[in-house]
Design an enzyme around this catalytic site. Structure first.
Site, PDB file in Angstrom:
ATOM      1  N   LYS A 178       1.204  -1.344   0.121  1.00 42.05           N
ATOM      2  CA  LYS A 178       0.059  -0.079   0.063  1.00 42.05           C
ATOM      3  C   LYS A 178       1.109   1.183   0.186  1.00 42.05           C
ATOM      4  O   LYS A 178       1.266   1.369   1.102  1.00 42.05           O
ATOM      5  CB  LYS A 178      -1.208   0.018   1.205  1.00 42.05           C
ATOM      6  N   GLY A 231       6.915   4.971   7.608  1.00 41.80           N
ATOM      7  CA  GLY A 231       5.957   6.477   8.341  1.00 41.80           C
ATOM      8  C   GLY A 231       6.457   7.018   9.773  1.00 41.80           C
ATOM      9  O   GLY A 231       7.512   6.739  10.066  1.00 41.80           O
ATOM     10  N   SER A 232       5.157   7.882  10.216  1.00 49.29           N
ATOM     11  CA  SER A 232       5.510   8.450  10.933  1.00 49.29           C
ATOM     12  C   SER A 232       5.681   7.539  12.402  1.00 49.29           C
ATOM     13  O   SER A 232       5.251   6.445  12.488  1.00 49.29           O
ATOM     14  CB  SER A 232       4.283   8.928  11.411  1.00 49.29           C
ATOM     15  N   GLU A 253      10.638   1.731  10.057  1.00 48.58           N
ATOM     16  CA  GLU A 253      11.297   3.122   9.757  1.00 48.58           C
ATOM     17  C   GLU A 253      10.506   4.693   9.334  1.00 48.58           C
ATOM     18  O   GLU A 253       9.379   4.343   9.207  1.00 48.58           O
ATOM     19  CB  GLU A 253      11.625   2.621   7.764  1.00 48.58           C
ATOM     20  N   CYS A 287      13.421  11.750   5.609  1.00 50.26           N
ATOM     21  CA  CYS A 287      13.321  11.566   7.348  1.00 50.26           C
ATOM     22  C   CYS A 287      15.247  12.012   7.740  1.00 50.26           C
ATOM     23  O   CYS A 287      14.616  11.987   8.454  1.00 50.26           O
ATOM     24  CB  CYS A 287      13.448  10.055   7.003  1.00 50.26           C
ATOM     25  N   GLU A 389       9.038  16.116  16.024  1.00 51.02           N
ATOM     26  CA  GLU A 389       9.740  16.100  13.835  1.00 51.02           C
ATOM     27  C   GLU A 389       9.143  17.123  14.222  1.00 51.02           C
ATOM     28  O   GLU A 389       7.268  17.060  13.877  1.00 51.02           O
ATOM     29  CB  GLU A 389       9.072  14.244  13.711  1.00 51.02           C
TER      30      GLU A 389
HETATM   31  P1  NAD Z   1       2.493   8.284   8.067  1.00 47.36           P
HETATM   32  O1  NAD Z   1       3.122   7.091   9.294  1.00 47.36           O
HETATM   33  O2  NAD Z   1       1.303   8.992   8.617  1.00 47.36           O
HETATM   34  O3  NAD Z   1       2.114   6.802   6.910  1.00 47.36           O
HETATM   35  C1  NAD Z   1       2.813   6.364   6.192  1.00 47.36           C
HETATM   36  C2  NAD Z   1       2.060   4.931   5.764  1.00 47.36           C
HETATM   37  O4  NAD Z   1       1.356   4.337   6.578  1.00 47.36           O
HETATM   38  C3  NAD Z   1       0.852   5.916   4.801  1.00 47.36           C
HETATM   39  O5  NAD Z   1       0.593   4.507   4.007  1.00 47.36           O
HETATM   40  C4  NAD Z   1       0.016   5.447   5.513  1.00 47.36           C
HETATM   41  O6  NAD Z   1      -1.642   5.221   5.074  1.00 47.36           O
HETATM   42  C5  NAD Z   1       0.031   4.457   6.183  1.00 47.36           C
HETATM   43  N1  NAD Z   1      -0.287   3.754   8.094  1.00 47.36           N
HETATM   44  C6  NAD Z   1      -1.034   5.152   8.286  1.00 47.36           C
HETATM   45  N2  NAD Z   1      -1.587   4.886   9.374  1.00 47.36           N
HETATM   46  C7  NAD Z   1      -1.559   3.379   9.029  1.00 47.36           C
HETATM   47  C8  NAD Z   1      -2.167   1.929  10.492  1.00 47.36           C
HETATM   48  N3  NAD Z   1      -2.250   2.425  11.540  1.00 47.36           N
HETATM   49  N4  NAD Z   1      -1.985   0.936  10.799  1.00 47.36           N
HETATM   50  C9  NAD Z   1      -1.235   0.922   8.992  1.00 47.36           C
HETATM   51  N5  NAD Z   1      -0.429   1.228   7.941  1.00 47.36           N
HETATM   52  C10 NAD Z   1      -1.368   3.104   8.640  1.00 47.36           C
HETATM   53  O7  NAD Z   1       3.098   9.026   7.757  1.00 47.36           O
HETATM   54  P2  NAD Z   1       3.475   9.909   6.184  1.00 47.36           P
HETATM   55  O8  NAD Z   1       3.247  11.034   7.027  1.00 47.36           O
HETATM   56  O9  NAD Z   1       2.994   9.102   5.397  1.00 47.36           O
HETATM   57  O10 NAD Z   1       4.975  10.402   6.360  1.00 47.36           O
HETATM   58  C11 NAD Z   1       5.798  10.590   6.591  1.00 47.36           C
HETATM   59  C12 NAD Z   1       6.324  10.054   8.069  1.00 47.36           C
HETATM   60  O11 NAD Z   1       7.281   9.022   7.254  1.00 47.36           O
HETATM   61  C13 NAD Z   1       7.400  10.605   8.974  1.00 47.36           C
HETATM   62  O12 NAD Z   1       8.101  10.749  10.156  1.00 47.36           O
HETATM   63  C14 NAD Z   1       9.184  11.482   8.199  1.00 47.36           C
HETATM   64  O13 NAD Z   1       9.955  10.605   8.985  1.00 47.36           O
HETATM   65  C15 NAD Z   1       8.911   8.989   8.611  1.00 47.36           C
HETATM   66  N6  NAD Z   1       9.377   8.746   7.128  1.00 47.36           N
HETATM   67  C16 NAD Z   1      10.849   8.109   7.945  1.00 47.36           C
HETATM   68  C17 NAD Z   1      11.860   7.111   6.926  1.00 47.36           C
HETATM   69  C18 NAD Z   1      12.763   6.322   7.469  1.00 47.36           C
HETATM   70  O14 NAD Z   1      12.908   5.826   6.767  1.00 47.36           O
HETATM   71  N7  NAD Z   1      13.123   5.627   8.695  1.00 47.36           N
HETATM   72  C19 NAD Z   1      11.405   7.500   5.873  1.00 47.36           C
HETATM   73  C20 NAD Z   1      10.478   8.394   4.956  1.00 47.36           C
HETATM   74  C21 NAD Z   1       9.556   8.369   6.431  1.00 47.36           C
END
Ligand code: NAD
Length: 485
Positions: A178, A231-232, A253, A287, A389
């Site tokens: 996804k 993600g976050s 990550e 990130c 962040e």
């Molecule tokens: P997010 O966590 O809101 O979403 C990331 C993904 O997870 C999306 O596809 C979202 O639909 C899905 N998601 C959200 N809640 C979920 C749940 N409860 N169950 C399953 N899937 C879920 O993050 P974002 O706003 O898309 O991205 C930004 C964040 O990603 C920042 O915190 C950034 O630091 C982090 N990030 C980390 C890295 C790394 O390698 N460590 C790389 C890029 C981004």
């Protein structure tokens, strides 16, 4: 092959492009213009069920397909990404708001590099053996896990989506993936590419939708045995709470709040150029961006004066404009979040040295979500602005007197993803690198990436490592076979 973006995107399940079963869609918005340009399937657990069934059906054949064959099809996907660079880059920029030159130079080439790297990697992957003198020999079988889930964010859409999918497929798994519902377009285009490349039906399934409605169904599905998530930290925590009781393999990550530590003996020109990039590349939405700039006291004023002047010259403009150095923030929601963070910094007593405002470029971007690159000083290391962040074009400056103080500041927050160290003193570089609590350290450079190296964070920045053998080990189960001699 037609890679134009249709108004209605579709899920890619069992080799077919199909509408979500609910018939519901989410608006896809171009953040540079604030216009709706596409409709994204709002999939739910029923679509995920279809995808999982397709993946299960495809697994016996894909997992036993010789690596030479997997190599060929994954390499073909990489070729098709390269051949369609222009269309994919335009789609990425329209969806995400990043400058088009950046999509062309970084995002799309890296997506094909991911496929090529793991296609080749699986041809060289080896497992261990342990000999017990004349008693026995142990060998480790590294077998594909089965059906795995890959969930990715919006900041580097195709780049990070493929960074997970490529090793999972190369290792012989079938995937339910996804992309972010904020930037799903290039993942949709990847489905068309996979069909064209001859990837067998069901090996990769791409289901679009929200985190709650679709992501959680992937995480919770009993037949999905491993989850690779980027993600976050907030979503990572939720995912861990769903997956841990089911004993799923997890790679998380998560967020970062990376220190950029600048000593007075640094190579000034190199440091200044890189620090501009590490602060504001992709509107600070990487990130790995260094959002806390720590500067040795003796060069603080000089750094501040020159940095602010250089930031003033970063053009905030239409992402399609070649001169744009700062494109749009990814969404209205994220734009509001970043503007609120700037307001918090003000309330905490921070002094905005430059930036701090929304921007409305002329013409088609007048309603887009643009923010000036922002530099703030005068804040305590423990305040919200320096602890949480922001993930936007906002950096803070703090000064330090000694190496110990630099380390204290660097390690003051709960994140531990990446850090950058600028010094010509090789002993100091090694000392500080060993003591900074981060999974990735750059010395006198930033974002120099070798895909073989372990990639990931400590503390609240995540669990597990991606990249190279780490990724292929994550996407395989290790089984020890002990044979008595
Ligand atoms: P997010 O966590 O809101 O979403 C990331 C993904 O997870 C999306 O596809 C979202 O639909 C899905 N998601 C959200 N809640 C979920 C749940 N409860 N169950 C399953 N899937 C879920 O993050 P974002 O706003 O898309 O991205 C930004 C964040 O990603 C920042 O915190 C950034 O630091 C982090 N990030 C980390 C890295 C790394 O390698 N460590 C790389 C890029 C981004």
């Amino acid at each position: 092959m037609n890679l134009s973006v249709p108004y209605h995107l579709e899920n890619y399940i069992d080799g077919l492009l199909i509408a979500p079963l609910s018939g519901k869609f989410i608006d896809g918005i171009n953040p540079a213009t604030a216009e709706v340009f596409t409709q994204i399937p709002d999939s739910n657990e029923k679509d995920v069920e279809l995808a999982v069934n397709a993946a299960k059906k495809a697994f016996p054949s894909w997992s036993t397909t010789p690596v030479e064959e997997r190599f060929k099809v994954l390499n073909r996907i990489a070729d098709l990404i390269d051949e369609n660079l222009e269309a994919l880059a335009l789609a990425e920029t329209t969806d995400n708001g990043k400058p088009l030159w950046l999509s062309k130079k970084v995002d799309i080439p890296r997506a094909s590099a991911n496929f090529r790297f793991f296609a080749t990697g699986i041809m060289h992957f080896a497992s261990e053996s342990h000999i017990m003198e004349d008693k026995a020999v142990n060998y480790t079988l590294r077998q594909p896990i089965g059906v795995v889930g890959c969930i990715s964010p919006w900041n580097l859409p195709l780049y990070l989506f493929t960074w997970k999918i490529a090793p999972a497929l190369a290792a012989g798994n079938c995937v339910v993936a996804k992309p972010s519902e904020v930037t799903p377009v290039t993942a949709f285009l990847l489905s068309i590419i996979c069909k064209e490349a001859g990837l067998p039906a069901g090996v990769l399934n791409i289901v679009h939708g929200t985190g709650q409605g679709c992501g959680e169904a992937i995480v919770a599905h009993p037949s999905i045995k491993a989850i690779s998530f980027t993600g976050s930290t907030r979503a990572g925590e939720r995912i861990a709470s769903l997956a841990a009781p089911k004993f799923k393999k997890l790679s998380l990550e998560l967020g970062g709040k990376n220190p950029n530590i600048i000593f007075s003996d640094c190579n000034w020109g190199k440091m200044m150029n890189s620090t501009l990039q590490s602060s504001f590349a992709n509107q600070g939405q990487i990130c790995l961006c260094g959002s806390r700039i720590l500067i040795e006291e003796s060069i603080y004023d000089k750094f501040k004066a020159e940095f602010v002047e250089r930031v003033r010259k970063l053009t905030v403009a239409d992402p399609l404009d070649e001169n744009s150095r700062q494109g749009a923030i990814v969404s209205k929601m994220h734009f509001d979040k970043v503007m609120n963070c700037i307001e918090t910094a003000r309330q905490e007593g921070g002094k905005i040295l430059i930036g701090g405002n929304a921007v409305n470029p002329d013409g088609r971007c007048a309603k887009g979500y643009f923010i000036e690159p922002t530099v703030i000083e005068g804040l305590d290391c423990n305040c919200k602005t320096n602890m949480e962040e922001i993930f936007g074009p906002v950096v803070t400056l703090q000064s330090f007197k000694t190496e110990e103080e630099a380390l204290q500041l660097a390690n003051a927050c709960d994140y531990g993803l990446a850090a950058t160290i600028w010094t010509q003193d090789i002993s100091r570089a090694n000392r500080v690198a060993a003591k900074v609590e981060s999974g990735i350290i750059w010395v006198n450079c930033w974002l120099l990436r070798d895909l073989r190296t372990p990639f990931g964070g400590m503390k609240n920045s995540g669990v597990g490592r991606e990249g190279g053998w780490e990724a292929l080990r994550f996407f395989t189960d290790a089984k020890n076979v002990c044979m008595q001699l």
